[in-house]
Write an enzyme that holds these catalytic residues in place. Structure first.
Site, PDB file in Angstrom:
ATOM      1  N   LYS A 187     -11.245 -60.487 -50.041  1.00 21.68           N
ATOM      2  CA  LYS A 187     -12.256 -61.385 -49.396  1.00 21.68           C
ATOM      3  C   LYS A 187     -12.782 -61.194 -48.182  1.00 21.68           C
ATOM      4  O   LYS A 187     -13.470 -61.921 -47.534  1.00 21.68           O
ATOM      5  CB  LYS A 187     -10.967 -62.531 -49.093  1.00 21.68           C
ATOM      6  CG  LYS A 187     -10.287 -62.968 -50.368  1.00 21.68           C
ATOM      7  CD  LYS A 187     -11.015 -64.042 -51.089  1.00 21.68           C
ATOM      8  CE  LYS A 187     -10.190 -64.749 -52.456  1.00 21.68           C
ATOM      9  NZ  LYS A 187      -8.945 -65.552 -51.761  1.00 21.68           N
TER      10      LYS A 187
ATOM     11  N   ASP B  58      -3.526 -71.352 -44.539  1.00 18.12           N
ATOM     12  CA  ASP B  58      -4.430 -71.770 -45.646  1.00 18.12           C
ATOM     13  C   ASP B  58      -5.189 -70.480 -46.017  1.00 18.12           C
ATOM     14  O   ASP B  58      -5.327 -69.308 -45.505  1.00 18.12           O
ATOM     15  CB  ASP B  58      -5.389 -72.742 -45.338  1.00 18.12           C
ATOM     16  CG  ASP B  58      -6.215 -73.282 -46.416  1.00 18.12           C
ATOM     17  OD1 ASP B  58      -5.817 -73.060 -47.670  1.00 18.12           O
ATOM     18  OD2 ASP B  58      -6.911 -74.238 -46.336  1.00 18.12           O
ATOM     19  N   GLY B  59      -5.695 -70.411 -47.130  1.00 18.59           N
ATOM     20  CA  GLY B  59      -6.551 -69.209 -47.778  1.00 18.59           C
ATOM     21  C   GLY B  59      -7.919 -69.293 -47.512  1.00 18.59           C
ATOM     22  O   GLY B  59      -8.262 -70.209 -46.485  1.00 18.59           O
ATOM     23  N   ALA B  60      -8.787 -68.488 -48.021  1.00 12.83           N
ATOM     24  CA  ALA B  60     -10.258 -68.482 -47.910  1.00 12.83           C
ATOM     25  C   ALA B  60     -10.777 -67.861 -49.045  1.00 12.83           C
ATOM     26  O   ALA B  60     -10.294 -66.890 -49.789  1.00 12.83           O
ATOM     27  CB  ALA B  60     -10.605 -67.879 -46.368  1.00 12.83           C
TER      28      ALA B  60
ATOM     29  N   GLU C 161      -9.048 -79.591 -45.526  1.00 12.91           N
ATOM     30  CA  GLU C 161      -8.499 -78.540 -44.991  1.00 12.91           C
ATOM     31  C   GLU C 161      -9.349 -78.183 -43.563  1.00 12.91           C
ATOM     32  O   GLU C 161      -8.631 -78.023 -42.706  1.00 12.91           O
ATOM     33  CB  GLU C 161      -9.011 -77.186 -45.540  1.00 12.91           C
ATOM     34  CG  GLU C 161      -8.524 -77.108 -47.222  1.00 12.91           C
ATOM     35  CD  GLU C 161      -9.084 -76.065 -48.137  1.00 12.91           C
ATOM     36  OE1 GLU C 161      -8.232 -75.642 -49.066  1.00 12.91           O
ATOM     37  OE2 GLU C 161      -9.948 -75.724 -47.756  1.00 12.91           O
TER      38      GLU C 161
ATOM     39  N   GLY D  92     -13.605 -73.478 -52.404  1.00 11.61           N
ATOM     40  CA  GLY D  92     -13.715 -72.655 -53.735  1.00 11.61           C
ATOM     41  C   GLY D  92     -12.933 -73.747 -54.462  1.00 11.61           C
ATOM     42  O   GLY D  92     -13.326 -74.035 -55.688  1.00 11.61           O
TER      43      GLY D  92
ATOM     44  N   LYS E 296     -14.832 -71.589 -47.116  1.00 13.13           N
ATOM     45  CA  LYS E 296     -13.653 -72.202 -47.939  1.00 13.13           C
ATOM     46  C   LYS E 296     -14.269 -73.065 -48.569  1.00 13.13           C
ATOM     47  O   LYS E 296     -15.431 -73.517 -48.604  1.00 13.13           O
ATOM     48  CB  LYS E 296     -12.694 -72.647 -46.908  1.00 13.13           C
ATOM     49  CG  LYS E 296     -11.669 -71.612 -46.184  1.00 13.13           C
ATOM     50  CD  LYS E 296     -10.765 -72.221 -45.403  1.00 13.13           C
ATOM     51  CE  LYS E 296     -10.091 -73.264 -45.648  1.00 13.13           C
ATOM     52  NZ  LYS E 296      -9.347 -72.811 -47.120  1.00 13.13           N
TER      53      LYS E 296
HETATM   54  C1  A5P Z   1      -9.836 -74.642 -51.550  1.00 12.70           C
HETATM   55  O1  A5P Z   1     -10.747 -75.594 -51.098  1.00 12.70           O
HETATM   56  C2  A5P Z   1     -10.075 -73.307 -50.841  1.00 12.70           C
HETATM   57  O2  A5P Z   1     -10.724 -73.586 -49.471  1.00 12.70           O
HETATM   58  C3  A5P Z   1      -9.198 -72.313 -50.774  1.00 12.70           C
HETATM   59  O3  A5P Z   1      -8.673 -72.072 -49.461  1.00 12.70           O
HETATM   60  C4  A5P Z   1     -10.021 -70.959 -51.354  1.00 12.70           C
HETATM   61  O4  A5P Z   1     -10.735 -71.487 -52.246  1.00 12.70           O
HETATM   62  C5  A5P Z   1      -8.929 -69.832 -51.509  1.00 12.70           C
HETATM   63  O5  A5P Z   1      -8.295 -69.997 -52.566  1.00 12.70           O
HETATM   64  P1  A5P Z   1      -7.493 -69.034 -53.411  1.00 12.70           P
HETATM   65  O6  A5P Z   1      -6.491 -68.479 -52.641  1.00 12.70           O
HETATM   66  O7  A5P Z   1      -7.138 -69.365 -54.737  1.00 12.70           O
HETATM   67  O8  A5P Z   1      -8.682 -67.602 -53.733  1.00 12.70           O
END
Ligand code: A5P
Length: 222
Positions: A121, A81-83, A103, A96, A94
């Site tokens: 980030k 996953d991203g952040a 998640e 956004g 997390k």
């Molecule tokens: C989703 O709710 C978030 O937790 C995403 O993991 C986080 O916003 C990262 O999104 P981007 O990869 O679009 O920056």
């Protein structure tokens, strides 16, 4: 180099942690979208994915990747996953994209959480990015008052309803010197579903896309 190219680099590096034939957890967001596309291009396919959002589910299915219910699998080896923000201790903000609760559940159910971000980030201390907090709708004003008591300035992300039917408060101005303690404190407020601090269960590996390639960080001193 564009931010998207850096996200793509981090996503491509995460593919190396994926074993063909397994079921993995897949997060949400623009960085994860690159990861999902790379999953779709893998010559040996995964057996399926547990997804953290309706948006990721649609993207996975469009690539022919089966999406499974978390209740039908016996834990997951890997979650990617991203952040929105990450520290070198691999504590994260997390949410956004408003998918924070699912998640957090999929991360909790996974043995290894690989977080993929571009270098913008990575921060020394969390909190410049407003902290998302998912709340039960009837508790929104009460939770907002409690968050003000903790020193934050919450604002309602109007018009957004999460996949779980919750509302989101974005909290600015918090001092997040101890992310584990603050995560616990916010999560104890009645009406909070969860907050976007991923500190008690942070990432196990942070893959950072940079101008020169990728940097991989493991938690230090957690
Ligand atoms: C989703 O709710 C978030 O937790 C995403 O993991 C986080 O916003 C990262 O999104 P981007 O990869 O679009 O920056």
């Amino acid at each position: 180099m564009s931010q998207d190219t850096k996200k793509q680099r981090a996503a491509a590096a995460a593919i190396e942690h994926v074993r063909a034939g397994t079921v993995i957890g897949v997060g949400t967001g623009s960085t994860v979208n690159f990861f999902i596309d790379a999953l779709g291009a893998m010559p040996s396919r995964i057996a399926g994915a547990v997804s953290s959002s309706e948006a990721s589910t649609q993207r996975l299915r469009a690539l022919g990747i089966p999406v499974l219910d978390l209740n039908s699998v016996d834990g997951l080896d890997l979650y990617v996953d991203g952040a929105d923000e990450a520290t070198r201790r691999l504590h994260l903000i997390k949410g956004g994209g408003a998918a924070l609760t699912r998640e957090k559940i999929v991360a909790a159910a996974s043995r290894c959480f690989v977080c993929i971000v571009d270098e913008a980030k990575v921060v020394a201390e969390l909190g410049r990015f407003p902290l998302p907090v998912e709340v039960i709708p009837m508790a929104r004003s009460y939770v907002a008052r409690e968050l003000r008591r903790l020193g934050g300035e919450p604002s309602w992300r109007e018009g957004v309803v999460t996949d779980n039917g919750g509302h989101i408060l974005d909290v600015r101005g918090l001092r997040i010197a101890d992310p584990v303690a603050l995560e616990r404190e916010i999560n104890q407020v009645a009406g909070v579903v969860t907050c976007g601090l991923f500190a008690r269960r942070g990432a196990d590996l942070l893959i950072v896309g940079t101008d020169s390639g990728v940097q991989t960080l493991e938690p230090s001193g957690r």
